[in-house]
Scaffold this motif. Structure first.
Motif, PDB file in Angstrom:
ATOM      1  N   VAL A 148       0.836  -1.201   0.000  1.00 26.16           N
ATOM      2  CA  VAL A 148       0.000   0.000   0.000  1.00 26.16           C
ATOM      3  C   VAL A 148       0.872   1.253   0.000  1.00 26.16           C
ATOM      4  CG1 VAL A 148      -1.624   1.324   1.378  1.00 26.16           C
ATOM      5  CG2 VAL A 148      -1.958  -1.113   1.061  1.00 26.16           C
ATOM      6  N   LEU A 149       1.870   1.241   0.859  1.00 28.90           N
ATOM      7  CA  LEU A 149       2.766   2.395   0.954  1.00 28.90           C
ATOM      8  C   LEU A 149       3.478   2.637  -0.371  1.00 28.90           C
ATOM      9  CD1 LEU A 149       3.557   4.288   3.198  1.00 28.90           C
ATOM     10  CD2 LEU A 149       5.476   2.814   3.727  1.00 28.90           C
ATOM     11  N   PHE A 150       3.912   1.502  -0.971  1.00 28.17           N
ATOM     12  CA  PHE A 150       4.650   1.590  -2.212  1.00 28.17           C
ATOM     13  C   PHE A 150       3.784   2.147  -3.347  1.00 28.17           C
ATOM     14  CE2 PHE A 150       5.360  -0.616  -6.202  1.00 28.17           C
ATOM     15  CZ  PHE A 150       6.619  -0.171  -6.495  1.00 28.17           C
ATOM     16  N   VAL A 151       2.541   1.661  -3.406  1.00 34.02           N
ATOM     17  CA  VAL A 151       1.640   2.130  -4.466  1.00 34.02           C
ATOM     18  C   VAL A 151       1.366   3.620  -4.303  1.00 34.02           C
ATOM     19  CG1 VAL A 151      -0.722   1.965  -5.302  1.00 34.02           C
ATOM     20  CG2 VAL A 151       0.578  -0.090  -4.917  1.00 34.02           C
ATOM     21  N   ALA A 152       1.179   4.054  -3.061  1.00 37.42           N
ATOM     22  CA  ALA A 152       0.944   5.484  -2.826  1.00 37.42           C
ATOM     23  C   ALA A 152       2.116   6.300  -3.350  1.00 37.42           C
ATOM     24  CB  ALA A 152       0.733   5.736  -1.347  1.00 37.42           C
ATOM     25  N   ALA A 153       3.341   5.852  -3.023  1.00 37.69           N
ATOM     26  CA  ALA A 153       4.525   6.599  -3.477  1.00 37.69           C
ATOM     27  C   ALA A 153       4.618   6.612  -4.998  1.00 37.69           C
ATOM     28  CB  ALA A 153       5.779   5.982  -2.879  1.00 37.69           C
ATOM     29  N   THR A 154       4.322   5.457  -5.625  1.00 34.46           N
ATOM     30  CA  THR A 154       4.399   5.372  -7.096  1.00 34.46           C
ATOM     31  C   THR A 154       3.427   6.332  -7.761  1.00 34.46           C
ATOM     32  OG1 THR A 154       4.944   3.052  -6.891  1.00 34.46           O
ATOM     33  CG2 THR A 154       4.227   3.805  -9.040  1.00 34.46           C
ATOM     34  N   PHE A 155       2.194   6.335  -7.266  1.00 28.49           N
ATOM     35  CA  PHE A 155       1.172   7.161  -7.906  1.00 28.49           C
ATOM     36  C   PHE A 155       1.469   8.644  -7.722  1.00 28.49           C
ATOM     37  CE2 PHE A 155      -2.346   3.747  -7.890  1.00 28.49           C
ATOM     38  CZ  PHE A 155      -1.750   3.195  -9.003  1.00 28.49           C
ATOM     39  N   ILE A 156       1.900   8.999  -6.530  1.00 29.04           N
ATOM     40  CA  ILE A 156       2.214  10.417  -6.327  1.00 29.04           C
ATOM     41  C   ILE A 156       3.370  10.817  -7.243  1.00 29.04           C
ATOM     42  CG2 ILE A 156       3.185  12.038  -4.656  1.00 29.04           C
ATOM     43  CD1 ILE A 156       1.465  10.644  -2.568  1.00 29.04           C
ATOM     44  N   GLY A 157       4.337   9.886  -7.382  1.00 33.35           N
ATOM     45  CA  GLY A 157       5.484  10.206  -8.223  1.00 33.35           C
ATOM     46  C   GLY A 157       5.132  10.425  -9.678  1.00 33.35           C
ATOM     47  N   SER A 158       4.028   9.805 -10.151  1.00 30.82           N
ATOM     48  CA  SER A 158       3.786   9.874 -11.589  1.00 30.82           C
ATOM     49  C   SER A 158       2.947  11.073 -12.010  1.00 30.82           C
ATOM     50  CB  SER A 158       3.131   8.576 -12.076  1.00 30.82           C
ATOM     51  OG  SER A 158       1.911   8.387 -11.426  1.00 30.82           O
ATOM     52  N   VAL A 159       2.487  11.889 -11.078  1.00 26.87           N
ATOM     53  CA  VAL A 159       1.663  13.019 -11.516  1.00 26.87           C
ATOM     54  C   VAL A 159       2.237  14.377 -11.120  1.00 26.87           C
ATOM     55  CG1 VAL A 159      -0.478  11.724 -11.592  1.00 26.87           C
ATOM     56  CG2 VAL A 159       0.176  12.867  -9.484  1.00 26.87           C
ATOM     57  N   TYR A 160       3.442  14.422 -10.594  1.00 30.13           N
ATOM     58  CA  TYR A 160       4.000  15.729 -10.258  1.00 30.13           C
ATOM     59  C   TYR A 160       5.291  15.974 -11.015  1.00 30.13           C
ATOM     60  CZ  TYR A 160       0.546  16.177  -6.629  1.00 30.13           C
ATOM     61  OH  TYR A 160      -0.639  16.272  -5.978  1.00 30.13           O
ATOM     62  N   ALA A 161       5.550  17.242 -11.302  1.00 28.48           N
ATOM     63  CA  ALA A 161       6.768  17.613 -12.004  1.00 28.48           C
ATOM     64  C   ALA A 161       7.924  17.663 -11.019  1.00 28.48           C
ATOM     65  CB  ALA A 161       6.583  18.966 -12.670  1.00 28.48           C
ATOM     66  N   ARG A 162       9.108  17.505 -11.563  1.00 31.18           N
ATOM     67  CA  ARG A 162      10.315  17.486 -10.747  1.00 31.18           C
ATOM     68  C   ARG A 162      10.671  18.904 -10.284  1.00 31.18           C
ATOM     69  NH1 ARG A 162      13.817  16.414 -14.739  1.00 31.18           N
ATOM     70  NH2 ARG A 162      13.325  14.227 -14.642  1.00 31.18           N
ATOM     71  N   PHE A 163      10.944  19.052  -8.998  1.00 31.37           N
ATOM     72  CA  PHE A 163      11.452  20.333  -8.504  1.00 31.37           C
ATOM     73  C   PHE A 163      12.939  20.432  -8.820  1.00 31.37           C
ATOM     74  CE2 PHE A 163       8.192  20.567  -4.829  1.00 31.37           C
ATOM     75  CZ  PHE A 163       7.254  21.048  -5.707  1.00 31.37           C
ATOM     76  N   SER A 164      13.418  21.646  -8.977  1.00 30.46           N
ATOM     77  CA  SER A 164      14.868  21.792  -9.105  1.00 30.46           C
ATOM     78  C   SER A 164      15.494  21.639  -7.724  1.00 30.46           C
ATOM     79  CB  SER A 164      15.200  23.156  -9.697  1.00 30.46           C
ATOM     80  OG  SER A 164      14.945  24.154  -8.753  1.00 30.46           O
ATOM     81  N   THR A 165      16.830  21.554  -7.672  1.00 30.45           N
ATOM     82  CA  THR A 165      17.508  21.274  -6.402  1.00 30.45           C
ATOM     83  C   THR A 165      17.118  22.283  -5.341  1.00 30.45           C
ATOM     84  OG1 THR A 165      19.333  20.761  -7.868  1.00 30.45           O
ATOM     85  CG2 THR A 165      19.745  20.580  -5.521  1.00 30.45           C
ATOM     86  N   VAL A 166      17.216  23.557  -5.696  1.00 30.32           N
ATOM     87  CA  VAL A 166      16.941  24.613  -4.731  1.00 30.32           C
ATOM     88  C   VAL A 166      15.500  24.531  -4.261  1.00 30.32           C
ATOM     89  CG1 VAL A 166      16.866  27.100  -4.415  1.00 30.32           C
ATOM     90  CG2 VAL A 166      18.668  26.077  -5.783  1.00 30.32           C
ATOM     91  N   GLN A 167      14.598  24.289  -5.235  1.00 33.34           N
ATOM     92  CA  GLN A 167      13.180  24.243  -4.881  1.00 33.34           C
ATOM     93  C   GLN A 167      12.873  23.078  -3.955  1.00 33.34           C
ATOM     94  OE1 GLN A 167      11.441  24.166  -8.743  1.00 33.34           O
ATOM     95  NE2 GLN A 167      11.095  26.365  -8.821  1.00 33.34           N
ATOM     96  N   SER A 168      13.496  21.900  -4.236  1.00 32.73           N
ATOM     97  CA  SER A 168      13.156  20.763  -3.386  1.00 32.73           C
ATOM     98  C   SER A 168      13.720  20.965  -1.985  1.00 32.73           C
ATOM     99  CB  SER A 168      13.626  19.441  -3.997  1.00 32.73           C
ATOM    100  OG  SER A 168      14.964  19.477  -4.315  1.00 32.73           O
ATOM    101  N   VAL A 169      14.929  21.544  -1.885  1.00 32.95           N
ATOM    102  CA  VAL A 169      15.477  21.812  -0.545  1.00 32.95           C
ATOM    103  C   VAL A 169      14.588  22.798   0.192  1.00 32.95           C
ATOM    104  CG1 VAL A 169      17.392  22.885   0.672  1.00 32.95           C
ATOM    105  CG2 VAL A 169      17.835  21.258  -1.153  1.00 32.95           C
ATOM    106  N   GLU A 170      14.192  23.851  -0.531  1.00 32.31           N
ATOM    107  CA  GLU A 170      13.348  24.875   0.070  1.00 32.31           C
ATOM    108  C   GLU A 170      12.034  24.274   0.559  1.00 32.31           C
ATOM    109  OE1 GLU A 170      12.354  29.387  -1.462  1.00 32.31           O
ATOM    110  OE2 GLU A 170      11.854  27.666  -2.665  1.00 32.31           O
ATOM    111  N   PHE A 171      11.448  23.439  -0.323  1.00 31.28           N
ATOM    112  CA  PHE A 171      10.162  22.827   0.008  1.00 31.28           C
ATOM    113  C   PHE A 171      10.282  21.929   1.230  1.00 31.28           C
ATOM    114  CE2 PHE A 171       7.043  19.442  -0.382  1.00 31.28           C
ATOM    115  CZ  PHE A 171       5.885  20.134  -0.666  1.00 31.28           C
ATOM    116  N   LEU A 172      11.347  21.096   1.226  1.00 27.50           N
ATOM    117  CA  LEU A 172      11.505  20.134   2.319  1.00 27.50           C
ATOM    118  C   LEU A 172      11.794  20.846   3.627  1.00 27.50           C
ATOM    119  CD1 LEU A 172      13.549  17.460   0.431  1.00 27.50           C
ATOM    120  CD2 LEU A 172      11.355  17.095   1.491  1.00 27.50           C
TER     121      LEU A 172
END
Lengths: 368, 293, 204, 130
Positions: free
Chosen positions: B254-278
């Motif tokens: 279940v956990l794995f499927v959730a991660a897979t599905f979320i991964g397939s519908v969002y665009a990649r953040f750039s390095t700075v953006q992902s650090v900022e977001f996290l």
């Protein structure tokens, strides 16, 4: 402290480049300090090859100049030859040409969407939109007999009659695409993560764009409603109703929004074409035989609006069966050099593919 | 007996890691509207890579990278108990605790940095730099969540943490901590929008750019095992572990499927953006979650 | 006079049968895994690049056959040369091919790789790719349909499973002088390092 | 930029795709239906071919050679030659079929061929009446 500058080549074999070309980047960390475009990987000498072929023979080679959207080339070539040789095209053939051009534009926009979404790692959009483009190509297959290279718009008209029930199938496809566009809005254009990546990136300033000869979405993304279909109407575009969508921000996201609206406008134009298409009428004018077809000693410039901007042909005849000189002006040449190079400076490496795709740079037409 | 148990654990992690990777390819293919490869495709890929000729050499440091990564993944699997009770499939968990596991999770990326750095490939180095930058940002919310769980259970021991959840799992008891951990878990799994490390459109394959043949196969195996370890960790910390193997598979799936599905519908953040977001959103959630304890 | 394409499929199948019997079980198994896991470096040298997206995405989904695209030559088994090559591109193609580790194969996509195609009289394209690199499978068409590319992959799978000494990468090692001479004739003095140095210690 | 929850959650609607049947055409197992009028390989009706070499003349790629055949099937074939096509050159523009006076040269919808030998792409059109 002095920081080390490394030089890398983004391309020609790179998933993030829009074709067979490369951009030399000077990087400081991940920030670009200098960008230089390198081309020449695709040069085939089209303009020279055309000088060695008769008019009818040259017609088959022009569609290879731009691979994603070959039909504006065919239309340009046919328009130029017709203007030089004084050939009138029937109304029905003109309608079919408009239909082919708009279908090609729709297909090219869907292909662009795949590239643009791929450049930000959103592969799902590309998988869907290339499928939808394939449905358009299926219709092209029935109409012209070719999937990618149609070789259909011919000096004097078009080469084949519409197959039975073609307009109904096209109409059904348009209904389908209209629904799909809403799905793309949700997944791609309105996606918060894409907005985060695209807003404020690759901003083109409003004052310089007119002076430097940019066209297409770059202009319309800066708020200038310039479109050759409206400003310099060819075929039947002055009889059709359509809007020219504009945005004012001038960034990657503005150009994406312009294209989103253009797809809807293309569908609108196609619906009008289906409604107004004459039932009867010749599709082809009587042309001289192969080696007797000559052009007078005149020259002309014709241009059509492709999915990426102004696509122009300069053509000169010399009274013989060959074309004396032909010069192709595509939108990508200007965008890939005088726009891309300064635009990339100061950006991150992550945004190179994003910006290149949003400018719609297509290498085959840069170098012919 | 312990040795047999450890071997069994590794085998399960390896098998399910690859099965899940195959499932990932299949499920994302379904989101794309296509069939995708067969489930055993990743096995074929790794066998083919193991028998491929190896022609590149960059010195022994280069080869050490994947080996350190693989050993990090193996140790991670061994120190996390698979089940919350009984004797079997407990591995080395009685000798270590959550803190050891969190420490071991950093070992892999560091080993990779060592190897890739000696290849001299700018894209590899860039990928590693991106990976380490992102890792720092990922760990902050995850550590906050882990600290919260440890405070709640009063121990860093996996057995006690899982026992504490016997009435109510941590996911419902501390939803904010779970949210923080889940977002950084997405990043650890290398899913969009935090997949900046190996972004093909930017840095080819990132750290894996120069690896081929056996070493690529080793990297694939370790990433399969490592993702199973991360799934295990999430299940143990927030879903109260599993009573038997069937429950374990169901929960990780279940956990794995959730991660897979979320991964397939969002665009990649750039390095700075992902650090900022996290640093901003999950860390905030983690801090609030800690304060509410 | 034979009509259509020369019917040689039967002879190829007979040959394959005989080769299979000489292979051990392990060799056959390895060949099977190689044939069913193909990592592709799709170099968009020319027009062919436009039919690659439909082949790799949901309409034709070549991942069903175990074909998957990779980003770097190091990880690839198969190089697709999609169309005509100008000398400038060919240099990069050769470099990419030499960086791949063995066993490796080349698919030539489109008529341009076979005999020049539309650009047979162009001053800036090569005519026969086989003069410079060993091509394992040609796919016919201008543009080849995605189905044709899949057909090429299916036939290449058969060839990989046959595991014969005709495979391109073995040809490239044993007949390197021939390929190198052609490359030097085209590039003049601006040539790349000799490929032989990469496999100097290997048993040819 | 203001954060909009709707735009962050709307992409998840794309996951409804998993409940649909995949749209893939599984090529080697399932062949797509042939489109009438597709420009594929050449066919030549030898009973009407007059060997005029118009197709050879119009071909800008010089992909068409006129080759002699042993027994002339059409008494009106004065040259005694019929076209042979080099698919290493052909671009499927169908100009050759447009200029064919007796309409004997045609394109069929079959168009898929892959081979490992470049020399096999010299193609003798099948003798099919159109």
């Amino acid at each position: 402290m002095e920081r080390k500058v490394i030089t890398i080549y983004h391309g020609p074999q790179h998933p993030g480049i829009t074709g067979n070309m490369s951009v030399e980047l000077d990087l400081m960390g991940e920030t670009i300090t200098r960008a230089r475009t390198h081309v020449g990987y695709l040069h085939r000498g089209f303009e020279k090859l055309i000088e060695r072929r008769t008019i009818i023979q040259a017609f088959t080679i022009v569609c290879r100049i731009c691979v994603p959207e070959p039909d504006p080339n065919e239309a340009n070539f046919a328009l130029a030859v017709e203007r030089l040789a004084g050939i009138e095209v029937s109304e029905r053939a003109s309608y079919i040409r408009v239909m082919v051009l708009e279908m090609a534009r729709l297909g090219a926009q869907l292909l662009w969407m795949a590239g643009q979404s791929g450049s930000v790692g959103l592969g799902t959009v590309g998988q869907w939109s290339i499928y939808d483009r394939d449905l358009i190509l299926d219709l092209f297959e029935q109409l012209t007999g070719g999937r990618v290279y149609h070789m259909y718009i011919y000096p004097g008209g078009v080469r084949r009659e519409l197959p039975d029930g073609f307009l109904e199938r096209l109409s059904a496809l348009l209904d389908y695409l209209q629904k799909r566009l809403d799905a793309y809005d949700r997944l791609f254009f309105d996606n918060a993560s894409f907005q985060k990546r695209a807003i404020g990136v690759g901003v083109v300033r409003g004052e310089e764009v007119l002076r430097r000869g940019f066209s297409g979405q770059v202009l319309r993304g800066c708020g200038f409603a310039r479109d050759l279909r409206r400003d310099n109407p060819y075929l039947l575009y002055d009889q059709l109703e359509f809007d020219i969508p504009t945005q004012s921000a001038g960034d990657v996201y503005a150009r994406a929004l312009v294209r989103r609206a253009e797809m809807r406008e293309s569908i609108r134009i196609l619906r009008q074409v289906i409604a107004q298409m004459p039932e009867e009428g010749a599709i082809m004018q009587k042309l001289p035989k192969h080696r007797k077809f000559t052009l007078p000693k005149e020259d002309t410039y014709v241009a059509v609006e492709s999915a990426r901007g102004e696509f122009g042909y300069y053509m000169a005849g010399d009274g013989s069966e060959m074309i004396r000189r032909m010069q192709v002006k595509g939108p990508s040449l200007i965008h890939a050099f005088s726009l891309l190079e300064p635009l990339l400076v100061g950006e991150e490496l992550s945004n190179v593919a994003l910006i290149m795709n949003s400018l719609g740079i297509c290498p085959p037409e840069i170098e012919r | 007996m312990l040795l047999l148990d450890l071997l069994l654990m590794l085998l399960i992690a390896y098998g399910f890691g690859f099965l899940y990777y195959g499932l990932y390819r299949n499920l994302s293919a379904r989101v794309h509207g296509r069939f995708g490869p067969s489930l055993a495709q990743s096995f074929s890929d790794s066998i083919k890579l193991f028998v491929k000729e190896e022609s590149t050499t960059f010195g022994w440091m280069f080869y050490l990278g994947p080996v350190i990564m693989a050993s990090g993944a193996v140790l991670n699997v061994l120190f996390i108990p698979f089940l919350n009770q009984g004797e079997s499939l407990q591995g080395l968990s009685s000798y270590g605790n959550l803190i050891v596991v969190l420490y071991l999770m950093v070992l892999g990326p560091l080993g990779n940095a060592l190897g890739v750095g000696s290849s001299g490939n700018p894209f590899g180095v860039m990928g590693v730099t991106r990976g380490l930058t992102r890792l720092l940002a990922l760990e902050l919310p995850f550590y906050l969540a882990a600290i919260g769980v440890m405070i709640d259970a009063g121990s860093a021991d996996f057995g006690i943490i899982m026992q504490a959840q016997s009435t109510q799992s941590n996911m419902f008891a501390h939803p904010l901590l779970f949210a923080a951990a889940f977002i950084s878990f997405l990043g650890f799994m290398g899913k969009s929008p935090f997949d900046v490390v190996g972004a093909p459109q930017e840095v080819y394959s990132g750290p894996a750019t120069e690896f081929s043949g056996k070493f690529l196969a080793l990297l694939m195996s370790q990433s399969a095992m490592f993702s199973f370890a991360k799934l295990l960790l999430m299940v143990n910390l927030f879903w109260g572990g599993a009573d038997h193997l069937g429950e374990l598979v169901a929960k990780t799936f279940v956990l794995f499927v959730a991660a897979t599905f979320i991964g397939s519908v969002y665009a990649r953040f750039s390095t700075v953006q992902s650090v900022e977001f996290l640093i901003r959103i999950p860390t905030l959630l983690g801090i609030v979650g800690l304060a509410l304890l | 006079m034979d009509e259509g394409f020369i019917p040689y499929q039967q002879s190829l199948e007979d040959e394959e049968q005989s080769i299979k019997s000489t292979q051990s079980v392990i060799e056959q198994a390895i060949a099977w895994f190689r044939a069913h896991s193909m990592f592709v470096l799709a170099y968009g040298t020319g027009c062919g690049a436009i039919e690659m997206p439909p082949t790799f995405t949901s309409r034709y989904d070549i991942e069903r056959l175990g074909v998957v695209g990779v980003a770097t030559p190091r990880q690839a088994d198969i190089l697709i040369v999609s169309g005509y090559c100008s000398p400038k591109t060919l240099k990069r193609v050769i470099r990419s091919y030499e960086q791949m580790s063995e066993p490796k194969y080349i698919i030539g996509l489109g008529s341009c790789t076979i005999n020049g195609g539309m650009y047979w009289d162009s001053y800036n394209t090569i005519k026969k790719l086989d003069d410079f690199l060993p091509v394992d499978m040609y796919v016919n068409g201008c543009m080849p349909r995605p189905e044709a590319l899949i057909e090429g992959f299916v036939k290449l799978q058969e060839k990989i499973r046959a595991n014969s000494s005709e495979a391109g990468y073995i040809q490239y090692r044993t007949r390197y002088a021939h390929y190198r001479a052609n490359q030097e004739r085209l590039f003049g003095t601006q040539v790349q390092p000799r490929y032989e140095e990469n496999f100097a210690g290997m048993n040819l | 930029m203001k954060f909009e929850l709707k735009n962050s959650l709307a992409p998840l609607s794309a996951l409804s795709k998993i409940f649909e049947h995949p749209q893939t055409l599984c090529y080697p197992e399932v062949k797509s239906e042939t489109v009438s009028g597709y420009r594929g390989f050449h066919i030549n009706d030898l009973s009407t071919c007059i060997g005029c070499a118009n197709c050879q003349d119009v071909c800008m790629n010089e992909a068409i050679d006129m080759i002699a055949i042993d027994k002339d099937k059409n008494p009106k074939n004065n040259s005694g030659c019929i076209p042979r096509i080099d698919y290493g050159r052909c671009c499927w523009c169908s100009l050759c079929t447009d200029v064919c006076p007796p309409d004997s040269l045609k394109l069929e919808s079959e168009c898929i061929w892959a081979d490992d030998d470049a020399n096999r792409f010299l193609y003798q059109p099948k003798d099919k009446p159109c």
